[in-house]
Every structure is written in structure tokens, then in C-alpha cells.
Scaffold this motif. Structure first.
Motif, PDB file in Angstrom:
ATOM      1  N   LEU A  35       0.854  -1.188   0.000  1.00 54.44           N
ATOM      2  CA  LEU A  35       0.000   0.000   0.000  1.00 54.44           C
ATOM      3  C   LEU A  35       0.890   1.237   0.000  1.00 54.44           C
ATOM      4  O   LEU A  35       1.766   1.375   0.861  1.00 54.44           O
ATOM      5  CB  LEU A  35      -0.886   0.039   1.255  1.00 54.44           C
ATOM      6  N   ILE A  36       0.690   2.108  -0.960  1.00 53.37           N
ATOM      7  CA  ILE A  36       1.453   3.354  -0.996  1.00 53.37           C
ATOM      8  C   ILE A  36       0.457   4.489  -0.823  1.00 53.37           C
ATOM      9  O   ILE A  36      -0.348   4.777  -1.715  1.00 53.37           O
ATOM     10  CB  ILE A  36       2.211   3.490  -2.329  1.00 53.37           C
ATOM     11  N   ILE A  37       0.492   5.085   0.352  1.00 53.78           N
ATOM     12  CA  ILE A  37      -0.470   6.140   0.671  1.00 53.78           C
ATOM     13  C   ILE A  37       0.225   7.490   0.467  1.00 53.78           C
ATOM     14  O   ILE A  37       1.317   7.703   0.990  1.00 53.78           O
ATOM     15  CB  ILE A  37      -0.940   6.017   2.144  1.00 53.78           C
ATOM     16  N   VAL A  38      -0.408   8.355  -0.312  1.00 59.34           N
ATOM     17  CA  VAL A  38       0.178   9.679  -0.541  1.00 59.34           C
ATOM     18  C   VAL A  38      -0.785  10.718   0.018  1.00 59.34           C
ATOM     19  O   VAL A  38      -1.912  10.876  -0.480  1.00 59.34           O
ATOM     20  CB  VAL A  38       0.427   9.942  -2.040  1.00 59.34           C
ATOM     21  N   GLU A  39      -0.356  11.378   1.069  1.00 57.55           N
ATOM     22  CA  GLU A  39      -1.230  12.345   1.756  1.00 57.55           C
ATOM     23  C   GLU A  39      -0.606  13.734   1.618  1.00 57.55           C
ATOM     24  O   GLU A  39       0.603  13.889   1.684  1.00 57.55           O
ATOM     25  CB  GLU A  39      -1.369  11.925   3.228  1.00 57.55           C
ATOM     26  N   SER A  40      -1.452  14.760   1.406  1.00 60.57           N
ATOM     27  CA  SER A  40      -0.930  16.091   1.057  1.00 60.57           C
ATOM     28  C   SER A  40      -1.307  17.187   2.050  1.00 60.57           C
ATOM     29  O   SER A  40      -1.817  18.230   1.667  1.00 60.57           O
ATOM     30  CB  SER A  40      -1.415  16.478  -0.337  1.00 60.57           C
ATOM     31  N   ASN A  41      -1.044  16.921   3.311  1.00 62.61           N
ATOM     32  CA  ASN A  41      -1.272  17.941   4.347  1.00 62.61           C
ATOM     33  C   ASN A  41      -2.732  18.372   4.443  1.00 62.61           C
ATOM     34  O   ASN A  41      -3.053  19.577   4.379  1.00 62.61           O
ATOM     35  CB  ASN A  41      -0.374  19.167   4.092  1.00 62.61           C
ATOM     36  N   SER A  42      -3.586  17.392   4.625  1.00 63.66           N
ATOM     37  CA  SER A  42      -5.032  17.636   4.726  1.00 63.66           C
ATOM     38  C   SER A  42      -5.351  18.584   5.877  1.00 63.66           C
ATOM     39  O   SER A  42      -4.603  18.665   6.853  1.00 63.66           O
ATOM     40  CB  SER A  42      -5.771  16.321   4.987  1.00 63.66           C
ATOM     41  N   THR A  43      -6.482  19.279   5.730  1.00 66.57           N
ATOM     42  CA  THR A  43      -6.896  20.178   6.807  1.00 66.57           C
ATOM     43  C   THR A  43      -7.850  19.474   7.785  1.00 66.57           C
ATOM     44  O   THR A  43      -8.265  20.054   8.780  1.00 66.57           O
ATOM     45  CB  THR A  43      -7.593  21.427   6.222  1.00 66.57           C
ATOM     46  N   ASP A  44      -8.201  18.238   7.492  1.00 69.45           N
ATOM     47  CA  ASP A  44      -9.003  17.466   8.453  1.00 69.45           C
ATOM     48  C   ASP A  44      -8.092  16.421   9.110  1.00 69.45           C
ATOM     49  O   ASP A  44      -6.873  16.568   9.094  1.00 69.45           O
ATOM     50  CB  ASP A  44     -10.239  16.853   7.766  1.00 69.45           C
ATOM     51  N   LYS A  45      -8.660  15.323   9.617  1.00 70.87           N
ATOM     52  CA  LYS A  45      -7.850  14.359  10.374  1.00 70.87           C
ATOM     53  C   LYS A  45      -7.189  13.285   9.489  1.00 70.87           C
ATOM     54  O   LYS A  45      -6.654  12.305   9.998  1.00 70.87           O
ATOM     55  CB  LYS A  45      -8.713  13.704  11.454  1.00 70.87           C
ATOM     56  N   SER A  46      -7.223  13.485   8.150  1.00 63.97           N
ATOM     57  CA  SER A  46      -6.706  12.436   7.254  1.00 63.97           C
ATOM     58  C   SER A  46      -5.234  12.096   7.501  1.00 63.97           C
ATOM     59  O   SER A  46      -4.837  10.940   7.449  1.00 63.97           O
ATOM     60  CB  SER A  46      -6.861  12.857   5.789  1.00 63.97           C
ATOM     61  N   ARG A  47      -4.416  13.132   7.744  1.00 65.98           N
ATOM     62  CA  ARG A  47      -2.985  12.852   7.948  1.00 65.98           C
ATOM     63  C   ARG A  47      -2.788  11.946   9.160  1.00 65.98           C
ATOM     64  O   ARG A  47      -2.044  10.965   9.090  1.00 65.98           O
ATOM     65  CB  ARG A  47      -2.188  14.148   8.098  1.00 65.98           C
ATOM     66  N   GLU A  48      -3.485  12.226  10.251  1.00 61.65           N
ATOM     67  CA  GLU A  48      -3.350  11.410  11.461  1.00 61.65           C
ATOM     68  C   GLU A  48      -3.818   9.978  11.183  1.00 61.65           C
ATOM     69  O   GLU A  48      -3.193   9.014  11.611  1.00 61.65           O
ATOM     70  CB  GLU A  48      -4.167  11.990  12.631  1.00 61.65           C
ATOM     71  N   VAL A  65       3.196  -1.219   4.077  1.00 66.23           N
ATOM     72  CA  VAL A  65       2.614   0.119   3.905  1.00 66.23           C
ATOM     73  C   VAL A  65       3.743   1.140   3.784  1.00 66.23           C
ATOM     74  O   VAL A  65       4.667   1.144   4.587  1.00 66.23           O
ATOM     75  CB  VAL A  65       1.745   0.516   5.127  1.00 66.23           C
ATOM     76  N   LYS A  66       3.649   1.978   2.736  1.00 64.11           N
ATOM     77  CA  LYS A  66       4.581   3.100   2.599  1.00 64.11           C
ATOM     78  C   LYS A  66       3.745   4.360   2.690  1.00 64.11           C
ATOM     79  O   LYS A  66       2.696   4.445   2.049  1.00 64.11           O
ATOM     80  CB  LYS A  66       5.208   3.111   1.196  1.00 64.11           C
ATOM     81  N   LEU A  67       4.196   5.326   3.467  1.00 58.88           N
ATOM     82  CA  LEU A  67       3.448   6.584   3.572  1.00 58.88           C
ATOM     83  C   LEU A  67       4.302   7.727   3.036  1.00 58.88           C
ATOM     84  O   LEU A  67       5.427   7.939   3.486  1.00 58.88           O
ATOM     85  CB  LEU A  67       3.069   6.839   5.043  1.00 58.88           C
ATOM     86  N   ILE A  68       3.757   8.432   2.050  1.00 59.67           N
ATOM     87  CA  ILE A  68       4.452   9.603   1.500  1.00 59.67           C
ATOM     88  C   ILE A  68       3.674  10.832   1.948  1.00 59.67           C
ATOM     89  O   ILE A  68       2.466  10.939   1.693  1.00 59.67           O
ATOM     90  CB  ILE A  68       4.496   9.546  -0.048  1.00 59.67           C
ATOM     91  N   LEU A  69       4.344  11.742   2.624  1.00 56.03           N
ATOM     92  CA  LEU A  69       3.682  12.950   3.115  1.00 56.03           C
ATOM     93  C   LEU A  69       4.114  14.138   2.266  1.00 56.03           C
ATOM     94  O   LEU A  69       5.304  14.442   2.174  1.00 56.03           O
ATOM     95  CB  LEU A  69       4.039  13.185   4.593  1.00 56.03           C
ATOM     96  N   GLN A  70       3.147  14.771   1.624  1.00 58.94           N
ATOM     97  CA  GLN A  70       3.458  15.947   0.807  1.00 58.94           C
ATOM     98  C   GLN A  70       3.086  17.205   1.594  1.00 58.94           C
ATOM     99  O   GLN A  70       2.196  17.172   2.437  1.00 58.94           O
ATOM    100  CB  GLN A  70       2.674  15.892  -0.518  1.00 58.94           C
ATOM    101  N   ASP A  71       3.759  18.309   1.271  1.00 54.69           N
ATOM    102  CA  ASP A  71       3.550  19.547   2.033  1.00 54.69           C
ATOM    103  C   ASP A  71       2.255  20.248   1.688  1.00 54.69           C
ATOM    104  O   ASP A  71       1.665  20.932   2.508  1.00 54.69           O
ATOM    105  CB  ASP A  71       4.698  20.533   1.779  1.00 54.69           C
ATOM    106  N   GLU A  72       1.835  20.108   0.434  1.00 51.49           N
ATOM    107  CA  GLU A  72       0.600  20.800   0.037  1.00 51.49           C
ATOM    108  C   GLU A  72      -0.138  20.004  -1.039  1.00 51.49           C
ATOM    109  O   GLU A  72       0.486  19.211  -1.760  1.00 51.49           O
ATOM    110  CB  GLU A  72       0.904  22.206  -0.472  1.00 51.49           C
ATOM    111  N   PRO A  73      -1.464  20.224  -1.149  1.00 53.33           N
ATOM    112  CA  PRO A  73      -2.234  19.482  -2.147  1.00 53.33           C
ATOM    113  C   PRO A  73      -2.017  20.063  -3.536  1.00 53.33           C
ATOM    114  O   PRO A  73      -2.477  21.161  -3.825  1.00 53.33           O
ATOM    115  CB  PRO A  73      -3.681  19.693  -1.692  1.00 53.33           C
TER     116      PRO A  73
END
Ligand SMILES: Nc1nc2c(ncn2[C@@H]2O[C@H](COP(=O)(O)OP(=O)(O)OP(=O)(O)O)[C@@H](O)[C@H]2O)c(=O)[nH]1
Ligand SMILES: [Mg+2]
Length: 269
Positions: A35-48, A65-73
Motif C-alpha cells: 500500500l502506498i499512501i500519498v497524503e498532502s497535508n489535509s486540513t481534516d484528520k486524514s494525515r493522522e 505500507v509506505k506513507l508519502i507525506l506531501q507539504d501541500e495538495p
């Protein structure tokens, strides 16, 4: 056989947890999931939600699971492209973090690839529904009608430009051997990536095989991020532009010629 599942997540607090759990729980014979999850600094609880999920499965070695955190959408396309770069599986599958599609369809989607019948599968919502009215927003019937009609127009335009007869070119379920995209150049940031990916795989000589999948559309009030005016304009541009745009990262006149003859073959068949 390893299956990389790329999940772009932005402000999906309502559904991300359920979706991730469903994907994780799914058992596929002889297949390990990445699973490669790419999250882009959500304003709700998605990042957590994504961080907790990744931490919970950090020790797992078969499914990972790989998690990629992006700074902005910067758009779904931007997120999925980051996921593609991180993928190590034999087969890649693209999954939204909402619940519009059913993960139970994975088996049917990867089967033709595992059996060696094709390298590229599309999950067709229209084949399963048996009609073109796949969007039904209870509270916005006019928007549903406009989007269903728009769907027909975009699908037809794509089919004409690329010599295809696909029932659902804009399906989220695009599933392909990872080798198919190696060396291909992608630039689209938003939902236009859908068309660019499909266009370039076809131009590279991979003819998609469609299989039916279930679909239950969500409304804009439920978090849909497509913009009714802004996105369609980028789709028209993407369909026309990527018929001729640079296909490969290191395109030379010679590789361009090979690409053109492959595209001609795939539009003939
Ligand atoms: N990481 C990340 N994900 C995004 C971004 N924009 C959209 N997404 C995700 O992309 C997925 C698709 O968004 P949707 O609003 O469901 O779009 P859709 O109308 O279903 O469009 P399709 O996916 O093309 O069928 C969702 O999981 C979104 O959370 C972004 O900027 N960053
Ligand atoms: Mg969606």
C-alpha cells in the motif's frame, strides 16, 4: 507477485480509515500487497489517520505500507505520480480514498494480467451498470445529468482521438504491469493525469482490456474534489495534447519513431 496499490488521500477523514482497512483486509491468492499512501497535508484528520495506519503496520513484511507525506495538495495526479515513483510491485493499481468503488473487484482486475492475457486493465463502471447514468447525486439531479452527459462527451472524444472503443476511459481503476510505465514521462497535476496515463500507455503499445466493476458515486457535499468548470477544461487539453506530447523521459528521434509505430499498431487493433 506483488501488487502496489497507490492511494491518494486529501481531506478524506470520513472514509480514509474504512478504505485503508478494507484494502488491508483483502486477501488475494498468491499476491502480496504494497500500500502506498500519498497524503498532502489535509486540513481534516486524514494525515493522522494515515500516520496511525502506517505505524500500526510498520512491522508487517508480507503486506507492507509506505506513507508519502506531501507539504501541500497539488492534485491527485501529482500525488499518484509520487506513488508511482515509490512503487516496487509487479502490478500497479490506483485507488481513491473514498468508497465509490469496491475493493472486492481487485481479483477480477488483476486476473487477466496474472494470466498473461494483457498488461493493462481498466475497470469499467458502464459495463457493470449497463447504462451511462453512473452518477446519481440525490440532492443535485441537474449536476448528475451534466456529469453523466459530460462523461459521454469526454469518453467519445478520447475514443475518437486515440482510435479506441472504450466504455470507461475515466475509471479510477487503472491496473497495469509496472514495467509499462517505466521510462514514460508524466506531467499532469490534477485529474487530467487520468487521461495522460491512459493516453501514454496506449501510445506505448498497451491496449487496455476492460472488466466490469461496481460504482456508487459520491456527491460534492461528500468530499468529491473534481471541479465542474476547471477540470473539464484540463481534460480537453489533456486528451488533445497527450496524443502528441513527449512520451518518454529520454525521447530521441529514434524512440519517437518506435512510439509512433506502436501507437499506430494499437489503434489498428
Ligand atoms: N494526496 C492528494 N490526494 C488528492 C488530491 N486531490 C485529490 N486527491 C485524492 O484523489 C482521490 C480522487 O478524488 P475524488 O474527489 O474522489 O475524485 P473523483 O471525482 O472520484 O475522480 P476520479 O478519481 O478521477 O474518479 C481522492 O482519494 C482524493 O482524496 C491532492 O491534492 N493530494
Ligand atoms: Mg472518487
Amino acid at each position: 507477485m506483488k501488487l502496489s496499490i497507490i492511494i491518494a488521500v486529501y481531506n478524506e477523514g470520513r472514509t480514509a480509515q474504512i478504505l485503508l482497512n478494507r484494502v488491508w483486509a483483502l486477501q488475494l491468492d498468491g499476491v502480496a500487497k504494497e500500500l502506498i499512501i500519498v497524503e498532502s497535508n489535509s486540513t481534516d484528520k486524514s494525515r493522522e489517520i494515515c500516520q496511525t495506519f502506517a505505524a500500526r503496520h510498520a512491522e508487517c513484511t508480507i503486506d507492507t505500507v509506505k506513507l508519502i507525506l506531501q507539504d501541500e495538495p497539488k492534485g491527485k495526479g501529482f500525488a499518484v505520480r509520487a506513488g508511482l515513483e515509490a512503487a516496487t510491485g509487479d502490478i500497479v493499481l490506483i485507488q481513491d480514498a473514498d468508497l465509490e468503488y469496491e475493493v472486492e473487484d481487485y481479483a477480477g482486475l488483476i486476473k487477466p494480467i496474472m494470466e498473461g492475457k494483457t498488461d493493462f486493465v481498466l475497470g469499467s463502471r458502464h459495463m457493470a451498470a449497463g447504462n451511462w447514468k453512473i452518477r446519481r447525486f440525490e440532492k443535485a439531479p441537474l449536476k448528475s445529468a451534466v456529469m453523466n452527459l459530460g462523461g459521454i462527451l469526454f469518453h467519445s472524444l478520447f475514443n475518437i482521438v486515440y482510435g479506441q472503443s472504450l466504455t470507461d476511459p475515466t475509471t479510477m481503476y487503472k491496473v497495469f504491469r509496472r514495467k509499462c510505465v517505466l521510462g514514460l514521462k508524466f506531467v499532469s497535476p490534477r485529474f487530467d493525469f487520468d487521461f495522460e496515463l491512459l493516453a501514454k500507455l496506449i501510445r506505448a503499445g498497451y491496449q487496455p482490456l476492460e472488466v466490469p466493476v461496481s460504482y456508487s458515486s459520491r456527491g460534492f457535499d461528500e468530499g468529491k474534489k473534481t471541479r465542474v468548470i476547471r477540470d473539464p477544461l484540463t481534460w480537453v487539453r489533456a486528451i488533445l495534447w497527450h496524443r502528441f506530447s513527449q512520451l518518454r523521459l529520454n525521447d530521441t528521434p529514434e524512440t519517437k519513431k518506435i512510439g509512433a509505430s506502436q501507437a499506430a499498431r494499437s489503434t489498428e487493433s
